[in-house]
Design a protein around this motif. Structure first.
Motif, PDB file in Angstrom:
ATOM      1  N   ALA C 274       0.833  -1.200   0.000  1.00 46.66           N
ATOM      2  CA  ALA C 274       0.000   0.000   0.000  1.00 46.66           C
ATOM      3  C   ALA C 274       0.869   1.251   0.000  1.00 46.66           C
ATOM      4  CB  ALA C 274      -0.909   0.000   1.224  1.00 46.66           C
ATOM      5  N   ILE C 275       1.928   1.236   0.814  1.00 41.92           N
ATOM      6  CA  ILE C 275       2.819   2.389   0.863  1.00 41.92           C
ATOM      7  C   ILE C 275       3.492   2.576  -0.494  1.00 41.92           C
ATOM      8  CG2 ILE C 275       4.911   3.269   1.933  1.00 41.92           C
ATOM      9  CD1 ILE C 275       3.984   1.673   4.448  1.00 41.92           C
ATOM     10  N   PHE C 276       3.897   1.449  -1.043  1.00 44.09           N
ATOM     11  CA  PHE C 276       4.533   1.414  -2.361  1.00 44.09           C
ATOM     12  C   PHE C 276       3.630   2.093  -3.396  1.00 44.09           C
ATOM     13  CE2 PHE C 276       5.428  -1.757  -5.957  1.00 44.09           C
ATOM     14  CZ  PHE C 276       6.592  -1.148  -6.345  1.00 44.09           C
ATOM     15  N   SER C 277       2.388   1.655  -3.471  1.00 45.93           N
ATOM     16  CA  SER C 277       1.494   2.208  -4.499  1.00 45.93           C
ATOM     17  C   SER C 277       1.151   3.657  -4.190  1.00 45.93           C
ATOM     18  CB  SER C 277       0.230   1.378  -4.602  1.00 45.93           C
ATOM     19  OG  SER C 277      -0.535   1.490  -3.429  1.00 45.93           O
ATOM     20  N   GLY C 278       0.988   3.970  -2.888  1.00 43.36           N
ATOM     21  CA  GLY C 278       0.632   5.337  -2.531  1.00 43.36           C
ATOM     22  C   GLY C 278       1.739   6.307  -2.891  1.00 43.36           C
ATOM     23  N   PHE C 279       2.985   5.922  -2.584  1.00 38.77           N
ATOM     24  CA  PHE C 279       4.099   6.812  -2.926  1.00 38.77           C
ATOM     25  C   PHE C 279       4.202   6.971  -4.433  1.00 38.77           C
ATOM     26  CE2 PHE C 279       7.094   8.024   0.571  1.00 38.77           C
ATOM     27  CZ  PHE C 279       6.182   7.831   1.566  1.00 38.77           C
ATOM     28  N   ALA C 280       3.977   5.885  -5.151  1.00 36.90           N
ATOM     29  CA  ALA C 280       4.042   5.977  -6.610  1.00 36.90           C
ATOM     30  C   ALA C 280       2.994   6.971  -7.103  1.00 36.90           C
ATOM     31  CB  ALA C 280       3.812   4.607  -7.229  1.00 36.90           C
ATOM     32  N   ALA C 313      12.483   0.862  -1.676  1.00 38.37           N
ATOM     33  CA  ALA C 313      12.523   0.027  -0.472  1.00 38.37           C
ATOM     34  C   ALA C 313      11.255  -0.804  -0.352  1.00 38.37           C
ATOM     35  CB  ALA C 313      12.695   0.897   0.765  1.00 38.37           C
ATOM     36  N   THR C 314      10.082  -0.159  -0.488  1.00 34.32           N
ATOM     37  CA  THR C 314       8.838  -0.916  -0.312  1.00 34.32           C
ATOM     38  C   THR C 314       8.651  -1.893  -1.459  1.00 34.32           C
ATOM     39  OG1 THR C 314       7.722   0.994  -1.231  1.00 34.32           O
ATOM     40  CG2 THR C 314       7.631   0.713   1.148  1.00 34.32           C
ATOM     41  N   GLY C 315       9.087  -1.495  -2.673  1.00 35.02           N
ATOM     42  CA  GLY C 315       8.981  -2.423  -3.790  1.00 35.02           C
ATOM     43  C   GLY C 315       9.811  -3.669  -3.537  1.00 35.02           C
ATOM     44  N   SER C 316      10.982  -3.477  -2.940  1.00 34.40           N
ATOM     45  CA  SER C 316      11.806  -4.648  -2.645  1.00 34.40           C
ATOM     46  C   SER C 316      11.180  -5.495  -1.550  1.00 34.40           C
ATOM     47  CB  SER C 316      13.206  -4.205  -2.237  1.00 34.40           C
ATOM     48  OG  SER C 316      13.746  -3.388  -3.256  1.00 34.40           O
ATOM     49  N   ASN C 360       6.077  -4.403 -10.421  1.00 37.33           N
ATOM     50  CA  ASN C 360       6.268  -4.220  -8.982  1.00 37.33           C
ATOM     51  C   ASN C 360       7.665  -4.579  -8.512  1.00 37.33           C
ATOM     52  OD1 ASN C 360       3.718  -3.398  -8.726  1.00 37.33           O
ATOM     53  ND2 ASN C 360       2.942  -5.197  -7.689  1.00 37.33           N
ATOM     54  N   VAL C 361       8.263  -5.563  -9.126  1.00 39.75           N
ATOM     55  CA  VAL C 361       9.557  -6.022  -8.630  1.00 39.75           C
ATOM     56  C   VAL C 361      10.679  -5.500  -9.515  1.00 39.75           C
ATOM     57  CG1 VAL C 361      10.903  -8.006  -7.930  1.00 39.75           C
ATOM     58  CG2 VAL C 361       8.424  -8.071  -7.724  1.00 39.75           C
ATOM     59  N   VAL C 362      10.491  -5.558 -10.820  1.00 36.38           N
ATOM     60  CA  VAL C 362      11.577  -5.152 -11.709  1.00 36.38           C
ATOM     61  C   VAL C 362      11.620  -3.628 -11.853  1.00 36.38           C
ATOM     62  CG1 VAL C 362      12.558  -5.412 -14.008  1.00 36.38           C
ATOM     63  CG2 VAL C 362      11.397  -7.345 -12.927  1.00 36.38           C
ATOM     64  N   ALA C 363      10.446  -3.016 -12.127  1.00 32.43           N
ATOM     65  CA  ALA C 363      10.444  -1.576 -12.430  1.00 32.43           C
ATOM     66  C   ALA C 363      11.069  -0.729 -11.325  1.00 32.43           C
ATOM     67  CB  ALA C 363       9.031  -1.123 -12.743  1.00 32.43           C
ATOM     68  N   PRO C 364      10.713  -0.929 -10.045  1.00 29.32           N
ATOM     69  CA  PRO C 364      11.333  -0.058  -9.036  1.00 29.32           C
ATOM     70  C   PRO C 364      12.838  -0.214  -8.957  1.00 29.32           C
ATOM     71  CG  PRO C 364       9.988  -1.747  -7.998  1.00 29.32           C
ATOM     72  CD  PRO C 364       9.692  -1.800  -9.448  1.00 29.32           C
ATOM     73  N   GLN C 365      13.375  -1.340  -9.447  1.00 33.58           N
ATOM     74  CA  GLN C 365      14.830  -1.515  -9.370  1.00 33.58           C
ATOM     75  C   GLN C 365      15.559  -0.478 -10.232  1.00 33.58           C
ATOM     76  OE1 GLN C 365      15.670  -3.560  -7.024  1.00 33.58           O
ATOM     77  NE2 GLN C 365      13.578  -4.324  -6.839  1.00 33.58           N
ATOM     78  N   VAL C 380       8.299   9.525 -13.243  1.00 34.20           N
ATOM     79  CA  VAL C 380       6.853   9.388 -13.424  1.00 34.20           C
ATOM     80  C   VAL C 380       6.553   8.113 -14.195  1.00 34.20           C
ATOM     81  CG1 VAL C 380       4.851  10.373 -14.574  1.00 34.20           C
ATOM     82  CG2 VAL C 380       6.338  11.817 -13.229  1.00 34.20           C
ATOM     83  N   GLY C 381       7.397   7.833 -15.192  1.00 33.79           N
ATOM     84  CA  GLY C 381       7.196   6.594 -15.949  1.00 33.79           C
ATOM     85  C   GLY C 381       7.242   5.382 -15.042  1.00 33.79           C
ATOM     86  N   VAL C 382       8.270   5.321 -14.190  1.00 31.94           N
ATOM     87  CA  VAL C 382       8.379   4.178 -13.291  1.00 31.94           C
ATOM     88  C   VAL C 382       7.192   4.151 -12.326  1.00 31.94           C
ATOM     89  CG1 VAL C 382       9.771   3.122 -11.495  1.00 31.94           C
ATOM     90  CG2 VAL C 382      10.868   4.122 -13.486  1.00 31.94           C
ATOM     91  N   ALA C 383       6.816   5.333 -11.826  1.00 35.16           N
ATOM     92  CA  ALA C 383       5.718   5.384 -10.847  1.00 35.16           C
ATOM     93  C   ALA C 383       4.418   4.893 -11.477  1.00 35.16           C
ATOM     94  CB  ALA C 383       5.555   6.796 -10.313  1.00 35.16           C
ATOM     95  N   ILE C 384       4.199   5.251 -12.730  1.00 34.34           N
ATOM     96  CA  ILE C 384       2.971   4.783 -13.373  1.00 34.34           C
ATOM     97  C   ILE C 384       3.013   3.264 -13.534  1.00 34.34           C
ATOM     98  CG2 ILE C 384       1.690   4.821 -15.549  1.00 34.34           C
ATOM     99  CD1 ILE C 384       2.301   7.802 -15.691  1.00 34.34           C
ATOM    100  N   LEU C 385       4.191   2.761 -13.896  1.00 30.65           N
ATOM    101  CA  LEU C 385       4.311   1.299 -13.984  1.00 30.65           C
ATOM    102  C   LEU C 385       3.967   0.665 -12.640  1.00 30.65           C
ATOM    103  CD1 LEU C 385       7.533   0.548 -16.051  1.00 30.65           C
ATOM    104  CD2 LEU C 385       5.157   0.182 -16.682  1.00 30.65           C
ATOM    105  N   VAL C 386       4.456   1.288 -11.557  1.00 29.92           N
ATOM    106  CA  VAL C 386       4.185   0.728 -10.233  1.00 29.92           C
ATOM    107  C   VAL C 386       2.690   0.747  -9.945  1.00 29.92           C
ATOM    108  CG1 VAL C 386       4.477   1.145  -7.772  1.00 29.92           C
ATOM    109  CG2 VAL C 386       6.445   1.243  -9.282  1.00 29.92           C
ATOM    110  N   ASN C 387       2.026   1.827 -10.312  1.00 33.22           N
ATOM    111  CA  ASN C 387       0.578   1.871 -10.102  1.00 33.22           C
ATOM    112  C   ASN C 387      -0.124   0.755 -10.856  1.00 33.22           C
ATOM    113  OD1 ASN C 387       0.124   4.039  -8.332  1.00 33.22           O
ATOM    114  ND2 ASN C 387       0.679   5.454  -9.949  1.00 33.22           N
ATOM    115  N   VAL C 388       0.288   0.563 -12.100  1.00 33.92           N
ATOM    116  CA  VAL C 388      -0.298  -0.523 -12.891  1.00 33.92           C
ATOM    117  C   VAL C 388      -0.014  -1.854 -12.212  1.00 33.92           C
ATOM    118  CG1 VAL C 388      -0.140  -1.721 -15.095  1.00 33.92           C
ATOM    119  CG2 VAL C 388      -0.135   0.761 -15.041  1.00 33.92           C
ATOM    120  N   GLY C 389       1.235  -2.020 -11.785  1.00 39.65           N
ATOM    121  CA  GLY C 389       1.613  -3.282 -11.167  1.00 39.65           C
ATOM    122  C   GLY C 389       0.825  -3.557  -9.906  1.00 39.65           C
ATOM    123  N   MET C 390       0.607  -2.527  -9.096  1.00 33.31           N
ATOM    124  CA  MET C 390      -0.127  -2.763  -7.847  1.00 33.31           C
ATOM    125  C   MET C 390      -1.590  -3.060  -8.130  1.00 33.31           C
ATOM    126  SD  MET C 390       1.840  -3.068  -5.426  1.00 33.31           S
ATOM    127  CE  MET C 390       0.690  -3.146  -4.078  1.00 33.31           C
TER     128      MET C 390
END
Lengths: 403, 401, 471
Positions: C274-280, C313-316, C360-365, C380-390
């Motif tokens: 949740a923190i991961f997606s919220g920060f993204a 960190a949260t993605g990991s 969720n795992v690869v993109a934040p790296q 922003v690109g990575v963050a959007i990917l994270v939103n999609v992933g979550m």
């Protein structure tokens, strides 16, 4: 300006004499424990369990310290610099624990399954749950993994201490910057090794039981143990005249806050584990808790609930208890005892099915491992400065004040 | 001081930075003042020490509210689920602490947060819709980049001249006087009228509820949302223009045969053999038939005819007690006239009724009616039996009789 | 000593902490910078375009809700094995987004992370808007929305009480408590800033409206003292609350016996997610917002970089949880668990699983690279990917387990209907509509808090601690 306030302080000769006392106690405890263990005539089965509890206790203190040190570098914390060196020394003290732990693995390799029942082919045979993972729960592979875990912990602890000590005399901030840069990958290695290490060493004592949060629960207990130990070590050193100019009530207050936070975190993850298993009520999981609510083990479970969570939570809630150093030290002793009880509760029900029994052998093993561990700790502290005097953030830490 | 001049409320000094206002606050504190305050656009770190303020008791309010939340949540969950409306579900105890922890926790936090927020407002005496300080246009800087220190006139050590000098010694800006507002502190009349009107309107729904609750209604309840309580439907005899014949109730399609009814023998269906009542039961009689007859008799016949068929059922007894003039007592089934009747006539009576006895044909099926007839026959025989009726093998058990 | 401190200040980190905000050095400039956004006569053109798109989507949402209520919940793809699948996925998705705001306001506050002051206001507002979107789903999924209040315990003519032992009721309490406390927290922080706006208002109407909500705040030190204490207490309460809310959401799944759902790591793992997606989401909206409204000096690259580190960190942590889950599913030996996880990775929904793993795992790296971490549009690109992933994480957890339950006769393949998809698109519209309105009418940055971390805000202590001063 830091050089004026914080002259290089080290344990020196007093550390060596404390180490000798600890070593003598440890060897005496070892002899007594071995004698009591052999007197039982159970092929050292019960002794091995007691030895494991003691090793895990001191290992967990180092693991908690390791977490603390890595996270301080990771977030570039300023307040904690003055208390970090003690943590670094505790974190680096894992080689001795590995040596103390090794005999258990050697016994396992020699075919002794009294600690880890999956090493016995008769137990595995005919049990589909165990047959399915026989390739994983295999003594040589297990030993290899133990080497890997301990290797990571030893290397990390040593490296953190070495670089930090280099900073004491360095002219620039290179060692600190290196620590900060590598803190993140170090944290990854730490998280993986502690999580899976807890599964391997502790959870496989009951090889048919599995819980995904188990590693996190062990981690939470370890960090509590470390913060309690840290408070006590600092009090001990200050009472003997060390670090008086550097560590003040503000730092204890913050350590107290972390102790409180992890008491809460421990309650949170332990409750989650218990509640989810209790609610789903699947027999392949509930038996683990049934064992721990059977006979006198139930009393230990209740002691943990109140002693490890409810009472310290209530006691540490107020800022006054965190700033009253006598009270805080008492709570630290209390939490260390509770941490030992928790590990006893995690390990021992496999050996003592009928109820919780503490014997003189448990105490002897504890003194043995503890004595040798503290001897190594004193040697590690040795001539090192007890405060990272060269740390660029030392002034910030010295001036630190809770708002 | 002239009478028209409103009372002096406080002296206000203006500052441009944190250090000077803190220094002034320390000086005012050291001069022994109690009633003074510093105004700043953000909380100044350490100003409470400079001013000599005591710690707030807000944490105690929060603790109290939190504990109240814990207690209330635990008690209410126990009361609702284990006491007032206990029901077992998924084998969980009615009040098992693990399952009740989450809500207890959430409610504790909720009340504690209320304590923190509303406690802060109450202790600060906010909201406050007017304050004299705002009369000074420069005071607007207090929420932007200015710092103010106001010493109130009600302080025992207050002396207009000396206090002004004290303040002025720290401030580059002129120290100004703050007077009690000449305007009334009350809200304007239109605001009060609007509030009163809104209050009255807010009471209307409750008045409606009270009205609906305590008055007899002649029209059906009004449902805003119909759910499935009142769905549109046609009554049996109502007209429905959708069908050609205009009837809502649809007749059976021509040639339709009842699905589960294959009795065709007229004797079985009517109890008559030509003109006469038949003398034997046209269906096979077994133990099951007798038990079924006994059970159906108990349901349909005993209210009037009584358990043993003497015409002394509860309805008959009550009618006799009330001395109903128009009451025709039910016949005793053991009356010789009734006993002499053919089974077909008893069947016919059940199906079609007789005198005041209603027809039960619509309620009791053909087979059940014959089962009752069989049971009535057995009942009649039981009340007029002799020793010879008892099987010889069991006569001995009758003993001394 | 003074000299040494000054020379140190010229050195780069770690000898001196970098500045928290750039440019605006005095208090008036901060006020001007933040209030200027609201006081300019017209917002930038992009704001209008954004609002047009998002409000159209909001209209679509309302249309879909009306259609749903008028027609019945059958218009959702509920008649497949994944009953309520879509509604739950989106509910959990939005609740997750809602965690960043309170985390930034509360946990980072307790950890003395002062950089939070620049972003906490906007993040808290996002929290509230995300909770609105999340709360919509439980309310409308009942079909008869006018009886949604049956979720709450109230005395009724049937003399019944809800089952307090059910995780669904825990959800009701957790989410409503969270919404309430977040709103209080947000509003309390707004009060001093509303007072600033009140005092700067040029029209009577604005003065009355801002003045009404400013509650008569005048910056009194006695008020500030209680305000700060209340803020600290709310932070201390909100911290465990944040943990509890997504834990309770995870209990909805984890207390059951469905394979793939019943696993004890769910609570902390859901919280980390949740923190991961919220920060993204905060990164996704703050980067354009600071560009549009000229807040680059208050919301600096360093703030964004810190956010990205938390995402890493949260993605990991989420990745660690995935691997732990997978390992224990195998290690535990339960054939149903093993099947559930193999089915996730290689079954009919494998495409969703691998999208999730990638996002969720690869993109934040990518955030290991300082370059990506500090370039606004890349992050922003990575963050959007994270939103999609979550979003896909929730989809994978919920749908794969329900579509392949213990009874093979119940197996099926879930497909959302067009109403499902339009409703979800509509919630995105609602979220951005509310956020754009917030940017226009309320201070996007916590003015008083930013002033509090400026160097000029620190008075010289009354009694300097012996031998040490600030140079």
């Amino acid at each position: 300006m830091s050089s004026q306030r914080t002259a290089v302080e080290n344990l020196g000769a007093r550390g060596r004499s404390w180490g000798r006392i600890a070593l003598v106690l440890g060897i005496a405890g070892l002899a007594l424990g071995l004698w009591l263990g052999s007197a039982r005539g159970d092929g050292f089965r019960r002794f091995e369990h007691a030895w494991l509890v003691s090793c895990l206790f001191f290992l967990s203190l180092s693991l908690g310290a390791l977490f603390f040190v890595i996270i301080q570098h990771l977030v570039r914390a300023g307040w904690s610099v003055v208390v970090r060196r003690v943590a670094e020394i505790v974190a680096a003290n894992t080689l001795v624990t590995a040596l103390l732990f090794a005999p258990l693995v050697v016994q396992l390799l020699r075919g002794d399954s009294s600690l880890w029942p999956w090493a016995d082919a008769n137990t595995v045979h005919g049990n589909p749950l165990l047959e399915g993972k026989a390739g994983f729960l295999e003594p040589r592979f297990f030993a290899l993994r133990c080497v890997l875990y301990f290797g990571i912990w030893i290397l990390l602890g040593r490296w953190l201490l070495r670089r930090s000590t280099e900073q004491d005399t360095a002219q620039d901030a290179k060692p600190t910057l290196a620590l900060e840069r590598r803190a993140a990958p170090a944290m990854v290695a730490y998280a993986l090794s502690v999580n899976f290490g807890a599964f391997d060493i502790l959870m496989t004592l009951e090889p048919t039981w599995a819980s995904t949060i188990f590693g996190v629960c062990f981690f939470a207990g370890s960090v509590i143990g470390f913060f309690a130990l840290s408070i006590l070590l600092l009090r001990f050193l200050q009472a003997r005249g060390f670090m008086r100019a550097s560590v003040g009530v503000e730092h204890y207050h913050d350590l107290g806050k972390f102790l409180f936070a992890f008491v809460f975190f421990w309650g949170y993850v332990s409750f989650s584990q218990f509640m989810l298993i209790w609610y789903a009520d699947m027999p392949e999981e509930t038996f683990w808790f049934r064992e721990r609510f059977h006979g006198t083990w139930a009393n230990v479970s209740w002691v943990l609930l109140f002693g490890h969570f409810v009472l310290p939570f209530a006691a540490l809630l107020s800022r006054h208890t965190k700033r009253a150093l006598g009270v805080l030290a008492f709570l630290a002793v209390w939490m260390l005892c509770m941490h030992a009880v928790e590990l006893f509760w995690l390990v021992m029900p496999t050996a003592e099915k009928d109820g919780a029994l503490v014997s003189g052998m448990d105490a002897a093993c504890f003194v043995a491992v503890g004595g040798i561990w503290f001897f190594a700790l004193a040697r590690l502290a040795g001539e090192r400065s007890l405060v990272p005097v060269g740390d660029p953030r030392l002034p910030e830490s010295l001036a630190f004040e809770n708002s | 001081m002239a009478e028209s001049q409103p009372a002096l409320q406080s002296l206000v000094a203006e500052f441009d930075d944190v250090d000077s206002v803190s220094a002034a606050a320390r000086a005012v504190r050291d001069a022994g003042f109690q009633h003074f305050d510093v105004y700043s656009p953000f909380p100044i770190h350490g100003i409470e020490r400079s001013m000599g303020l005591r710690a707030t008791r807000l944490p105690w309010i929060v603790l109290g509210m939190g504990l109240t939340g814990t207690t209330l949540a635990l008690f209410f969950q126990w009361w609702a689920n284990a006491h007032d409306y206990p029901f077992k579900i998924s084998a969980k105890p009615l009040f098992g602490i693990p399952a009740n922890i989450p809500i207890t926790f959430e409610f504790t936090v909720l009340l504690a947060a209320f304590g923190a927020f509303f406690g802060m407002l109450v202790l600060n005496r906010l909201p406050e819709h007017h304050n004299e300080l705002f009369d000074n246009p420069r005071f607007r800087r207090a929420t932007d980049d200015g710092f103010f220190l106001a010493v109130e006139a009600r302080d025992a050590r207050f002396d207009t001249r000396r206090t002004r000098e004290l303040l002025q010694s720290f401030s580059k800006h002129p120290v100004v006087e703050c007077h009690a507002s000449t305007e009334s502190r009350a809200f304007p009349i239109w605001v009060r009228a609007a509030l009163a009107g809104a209050g009255a309107l807010a009471l209307l729904p409750f008045a409606g509820i009270v009205n609906a609750r305590f008055r007899d209604a002649t029209s059906p309840a009004f449902h805003l949302i119909k759910d499935m309580d009142s769905q549109p439907r046609y009554r049996a005899q109502a007209a429905n223009p959708y069908f050609a014949d205009g009837r809502a109730q649809r007749p059976d399609v021509a040639g339709a045969v009842a699905f589960d009814h294959f009795l065709t023998d007229p004797k079985t269906l009517t109890g008559r053999d030509g003109e006469n009542f038949c003398g034997t039961i046209p269906l096979p009689v077994s133990d099951q038939t007798m038990l079924r007859g006994q059970q159906r008799f108990a349901v349909y016949c005993t209210p009037c005819h009584g358990q043993a068929g003497y015409g002394d059922g509860l309805v008959a007894q009550r009618a006799a007690n009330l001395q109903e003039p128009n009451w025709v007592p039910p016949a005793s089934l053991h009356d010789p006239v009734v006993r002499a009747r053919a089974v077909g006539q008893i069947f016919d009576t059940i199906r079609n009724g007789v005198r005041t006895m209603p027809a039960y044909g619509r309620q009791i099926g053909i087979e059940d009616s014959w089962a009752i007839v069989a049971y009535v026959r057995a009942l009649q025989r039981s009340q007029n039996a002799t020793v010879e009726d008892v099987p010889p093998a069991e006569r001995a058990s009758l003993g001394t009789r | 000593m003074t000299a040494s401190a000054t020379t140190q200040a010229h050195l780069e980190e770690p000898y001196a902490r970098p500045k928290l905000v750039e440019g605006a050095e005095d208090f008036g400039a901060v006020t001007q910078r933040v209030c200027g956004v609201l006081e300019r006569p017209k917002p930038p053109r992009a704001w209008y375009i954004g609002l047009a798109i998002s409000s159209s989507l909001t209209l679509l949402l309302f249309t879909m809700v009306v259609y749903l209520i008028a027609t019945g919940v059958g218009v959702w793809g509920n008649n497949s094995p994944a009953f309520w699948g879509w509604g739950i996925v989106n509910f959990v998705f939005w609740v997750g987004i809602a965690h960043a705001g309170t985390l930034i306001s509360a946990i980072l506050f307790l950890l003395r992370q002062k950089w939070r002051t620049s972003i906490n206001r906007a993040a808290e507002a996002m929290t509230l808007f995300a909770v609105c979107c999340a709360g919509l789903y439980p309310a409308i999924h009942v079909g008869r929305i006018w009886v949604a209040y049956w979720l709450f315990p109230f005395p009724n003519q049937m003399q019944m009480w809800p089952n307090f032992r059910s995780p669904l009721l825990w959800d009701v309490f957790a989410v409503s408590t969270y919404a309430t406390v977040s709103a209080l927290f947000w509003f309390m922080g707004l009060v001093p800033d509303l007072a600033t706006l009140r005092d700067r208002s040029t029209t009577r109407l604005k003065q009355v409206i801002y003045g009404f909500f400013a509650l008569g705040w005048r910056g009194s030190a006695r008020h500030w003292q209680r305000f700060e204490r209340a803020y600290l207490l709310l932070a201390a309460l909100a911290t465990p609350l944040v943990l509890s809310v997504h834990s309770v959401v995870s209990f909805d799944f984890a207390v059951s016996q469905v394979s793939g759902w019943h696993t004890t790591i769910f609570p902390p793992y859901f919280v980390a997610g949740a923190i991961f997606s919220g920060f993204a989401m905060v990164v996704t909206v703050m980067v354009p917002a600071r560009e549009l409204f000229g807040l680059k000096e208050l919301v600096t690259i360093r703030h964004l970089e810190n956010m990205n580190k938390v995402i890493l960190a949260t993605g990991s942590m989420v990745g660690l949880a995935y691997s732990t889950e997978f390992f224990i599913a195998w290690y535990g030996g339960n054939p149903y668990e093993r099947f559930a996880f193999m089915n996730r990775a290689f079954g009919p929904y494998a495409w969703a699983y691998w999208i999730m793993i990638f996002c969720n795992v690869v993109a934040p790296q990518f955030f290991w690279s300082k370059k990506i971490r500090t370039s606004p549009w890349l992050m922003v690109g990575v963050a959007i990917l994270v939103n999609v992933g979550m979003w896909f994480e929730r989809f994978v957890i919920i749908v794969t387990s329900l579509a392949r339950t213990y009874l093979p006769s119940n197996w099926g393949y879930f497909k959302p209907t067009w109403v499902d998809i339009c409703t979800f698109a509509g919630t995105i519209g609602l979220f951005f509509t509310l956020f754009l309105l917030f940017c226009r009418f309320l201070p996007m940055v916590a003015i008083a808090e930013v002033k509090g971390v400026l160097p000029a805000a620190h008075a010289h202590p009354e009694h300097p601690k012996g031998g040490h001063d600030h140079g």
